[in-house]
Design a protein around this motif. Sequence first.
Motif, PDB file in Angstrom:
ATOM      1  N   SER A 253       0.834  -1.203   0.000  1.00  0.00           N
ATOM      2  CA  SER A 253       0.000   0.000   0.000  1.00  0.00           C
ATOM      3  C   SER A 253       0.862   1.244   0.000  1.00  0.00           C
ATOM      4  O   SER A 253       2.046   1.216   0.342  1.00  0.00           O
ATOM      5  N   GLY A 254       0.250   2.352  -0.390  1.00  0.00           N
ATOM      6  CA  GLY A 254       0.958   3.618  -0.427  1.00  0.00           C
ATOM      7  C   GLY A 254       0.004   4.780  -0.295  1.00  0.00           C
ATOM      8  O   GLY A 254      -1.198   4.657  -0.548  1.00  0.00           O
ATOM      9  N   GLU A 263       5.330   4.399   0.185  1.00  0.00           N
ATOM     10  CA  GLU A 263       4.688   3.097  -0.058  1.00  0.00           C
ATOM     11  C   GLU A 263       5.595   1.963   0.383  1.00  0.00           C
ATOM     12  O   GLU A 263       6.804   2.002   0.160  1.00  0.00           O
ATOM     13  N   PHE A 264       5.000   0.988   1.059  1.00  0.00           N
ATOM     14  CA  PHE A 264       5.725  -0.220   1.435  1.00  0.00           C
ATOM     15  C   PHE A 264       4.713  -1.288   1.811  1.00  0.00           C
ATOM     16  O   PHE A 264       3.580  -1.000   2.187  1.00  0.00           O
ATOM     17  N   ASN A 265       5.130  -2.547   1.671  1.00  0.00           N
ATOM     18  CA  ASN A 265       4.225  -3.656   1.950  1.00  0.00           C
ATOM     19  C   ASN A 265       4.417  -4.182   3.362  1.00  0.00           C
ATOM     20  O   ASN A 265       5.437  -3.941   4.010  1.00  0.00           O
ATOM     21  N   ARG A 266       3.413  -4.913   3.827  1.00  0.00           N
ATOM     22  CA  ARG A 266       3.481  -5.653   5.084  1.00  0.00           C
ATOM     23  C   ARG A 266       2.688  -6.950   4.903  1.00  0.00           C
ATOM     24  O   ARG A 266       1.814  -7.048   4.038  1.00  0.00           O
ATOM     25  N   MET A 267       3.004  -7.942   5.746  1.00  0.00           N
ATOM     26  CA  MET A 267       2.301  -9.223   5.704  1.00  0.00           C
ATOM     27  C   MET A 267       1.662  -9.505   7.056  1.00  0.00           C
ATOM     28  O   MET A 267       2.277  -9.286   8.106  1.00  0.00           O
ATOM     29  N   VAL A 361      15.810   8.485  -2.943  1.00  0.00           N
ATOM     30  CA  VAL A 361      14.895   7.801  -2.033  1.00  0.00           C
ATOM     31  C   VAL A 361      14.511   6.478  -2.691  1.00  0.00           C
ATOM     32  O   VAL A 361      14.026   6.457  -3.822  1.00  0.00           O
ATOM     33  N   LEU A 362      14.741   5.385  -1.974  1.00  0.00           N
ATOM     34  CA  LEU A 362      14.509   4.059  -2.525  1.00  0.00           C
ATOM     35  C   LEU A 362      13.512   3.277  -1.691  1.00  0.00           C
ATOM     36  O   LEU A 362      13.502   3.362  -0.456  1.00  0.00           O
ATOM     37  N   SER A 363      12.693   2.519  -2.376  1.00  0.00           N
ATOM     38  CA  SER A 363      11.932   1.450  -1.753  1.00  0.00           C
ATOM     39  C   SER A 363      12.765   0.183  -1.905  1.00  0.00           C
ATOM     40  O   SER A 363      13.034  -0.253  -3.030  1.00  0.00           O
ATOM     41  N   VAL A 364      13.215  -0.369  -0.785  1.00  0.00           N
ATOM     42  CA  VAL A 364      14.076  -1.556  -0.789  1.00  0.00           C
ATOM     43  C   VAL A 364      13.179  -2.758  -0.545  1.00  0.00           C
ATOM     44  O   VAL A 364      12.590  -2.896   0.533  1.00  0.00           O
ATOM     45  N   GLU A 365      13.055  -3.622  -1.537  1.00  0.00           N
ATOM     46  CA  GLU A 365      12.103  -4.724  -1.428  1.00  0.00           C
ATOM     47  C   GLU A 365      12.739  -6.022  -1.907  1.00  0.00           C
ATOM     48  O   GLU A 365      13.691  -6.020  -2.680  1.00  0.00           O
ATOM     49  N   ALA A 366      12.190  -7.122  -1.430  1.00  0.00           N
ATOM     50  CA  ALA A 366      12.644  -8.434  -1.874  1.00  0.00           C
ATOM     51  C   ALA A 366      11.483  -9.409  -1.757  1.00  0.00           C
ATOM     52  O   ALA A 366      10.641  -9.290  -0.857  1.00  0.00           O
ATOM     53  N   TYR A 367      11.445 -10.351  -2.692  1.00  0.00           N
ATOM     54  CA  TYR A 367      10.386 -11.358  -2.713  1.00  0.00           C
ATOM     55  C   TYR A 367      11.001 -12.723  -3.004  1.00  0.00           C
ATOM     56  O   TYR A 367      11.891 -12.845  -3.855  1.00  0.00           O
ATOM     57  N   GLU A 379      11.085  -1.618   2.736  1.00  0.00           N
ATOM     58  CA  GLU A 379      11.320  -0.423   3.552  1.00  0.00           C
ATOM     59  C   GLU A 379      11.679   0.737   2.634  1.00  0.00           C
ATOM     60  O   GLU A 379      12.256   0.539   1.553  1.00  0.00           O
ATOM     61  N   ASP A 380      11.358   1.949   3.053  1.00  0.00           N
ATOM     62  CA  ASP A 380      11.718   3.156   2.315  1.00  0.00           C
ATOM     63  C   ASP A 380      12.898   3.827   2.990  1.00  0.00           C
ATOM     64  O   ASP A 380      12.890   4.024   4.216  1.00  0.00           O
ATOM     65  N   VAL A 381      13.901   4.208   2.180  1.00  0.00           N
ATOM     66  CA  VAL A 381      15.114   4.803   2.742  1.00  0.00           C
ATOM     67  C   VAL A 381      15.541   6.015   1.926  1.00  0.00           C
ATOM     68  O   VAL A 381      15.250   6.130   0.735  1.00  0.00           O
ATOM     69  N   ILE A 382      16.258   6.917   2.564  1.00  0.00           N
ATOM     70  CA  ILE A 382      16.940   8.017   1.898  1.00  0.00           C
ATOM     71  C   ILE A 382      18.437   7.705   1.915  1.00  0.00           C
ATOM     72  O   ILE A 382      18.986   7.351   2.978  1.00  0.00           O
ATOM     73  N   ILE A 383      19.068   7.795   0.777  1.00  0.00           N
ATOM     74  CA  ILE A 383      20.505   7.559   0.711  1.00  0.00           C
ATOM     75  C   ILE A 383      21.232   8.800   1.237  1.00  0.00           C
ATOM     76  O   ILE A 383      20.987   9.922   0.794  1.00  0.00           O
TER      77      ILE A 383
END
Length: 405
Positions: A253-254, A263-267, A361-367, A379-383
């Motif tokens: 969601s975002g 925006e970032f997901n959760r389970m 600004v990155l959304s760091v995701e893995a599946y 997770e959302d991060v600022i470099i």
Amino acid sequence: MTTPMFDESEMRARAERARELMDAQGIDVLLATGDFSAGLNYYWFSGHQPRDYQLNFSRPHIMVLPRDGEPFLWIYNVNEQNARDLSWVADVVPYNPPFIGVDLAKELTARGFGDATIGAELGTDHRLAMPAAEFSSLVEALPDATFVDAGPLIWQLRMIKSDAELDYIRQADHINGEAHRLALARIKPGDSEVDVARAYGMAFVECGAVRPPYGQILVVSEAKSRALGHRARMMGPLAEFTLADGDLLFVDSGVVVEGYWGEFNRMGVVGDPTPAKVGHHDAIREIIRRAMAEALVPGRPFREIMEQMVGFALDLGYTRDHLAQYVGPPFFHLCHGIGLTSSEPPFVRMDSEDVLEPGMVLSVEAYIRADDVTFGSEEDVIITADGCDVFSDTDPGLIPIGVDR
């Protein structure tokens, strides 16, 4: 009078950064366009949001930024006063619809740009916000001008966020995190994916989202993941898939704040998850944690970052088959940018030698798909100058569904 979203000093700084790149690339004039629904590049350059509560993909708004001299706005006349209130640009030229490309060509010629090199949004991940026929008429009416793709230039600017932009993204991430907690506490066993989407939509508004679209809601129940695969989330919430005891729920969601996304997901899980499910989700969170702590360092090429993140998964016992979408064509990303859209450049992919920079600004995701279920974390991060700072609330693990926290 409406308060501008950004102060004039910020907007003029953006213009000066653009002019430096225009000078280096031989571009005399830059066109940044938007429409009556959302003008992303137009908004970024002008500070004026045309009208974001009506999905009307017509009636272009255009900011014309010369390499030398002051810019002007060419806009749908109903927005003239709104533009004067919100934009730093003093020269506002309204037109009566429909938009006519030849009319804009006459204005450019009158201002001395009839033989200019004109940069437009013609390339990757851009959309020129005007009818194709009218763009053709604009080009034809300026036979001595040269039109070039300014897409890479615009992304070079937009990928590096200002402090004011970061503040809006932080606010959006906060609302999204609160919405996850509120919605998952209200969902109950037996609810369908439609019920989940409804709970999230209400939670967005209650938690502070006020500007449409209130947010994105991508829902995958364990039942749908087993039946149709994780990517079936793109089909939207389906009523026939419901939550049973022990089932997992994935929600990406975002939320938008002043045009900027968080925006970032959760389970979540109904009841007690099996040790295997906990293990897979913990592994995904570990990949993200290590990426933020070890891999996301400015100056590193994206390919190197991807290789290291893939290595984290291999360290946890997964195989390259689990990671096929990342290590081979079509080379899916493990990080993507967020800003005026929920997914935008940069894309950290195995086939890219682009370099990570402070201010991205990155959304760091893995599946990883295991036991017919896709496990994900984000997770959302600022470099920063030496690593990254996290904007999102850290993923707490599988969240109990229907439990007030």
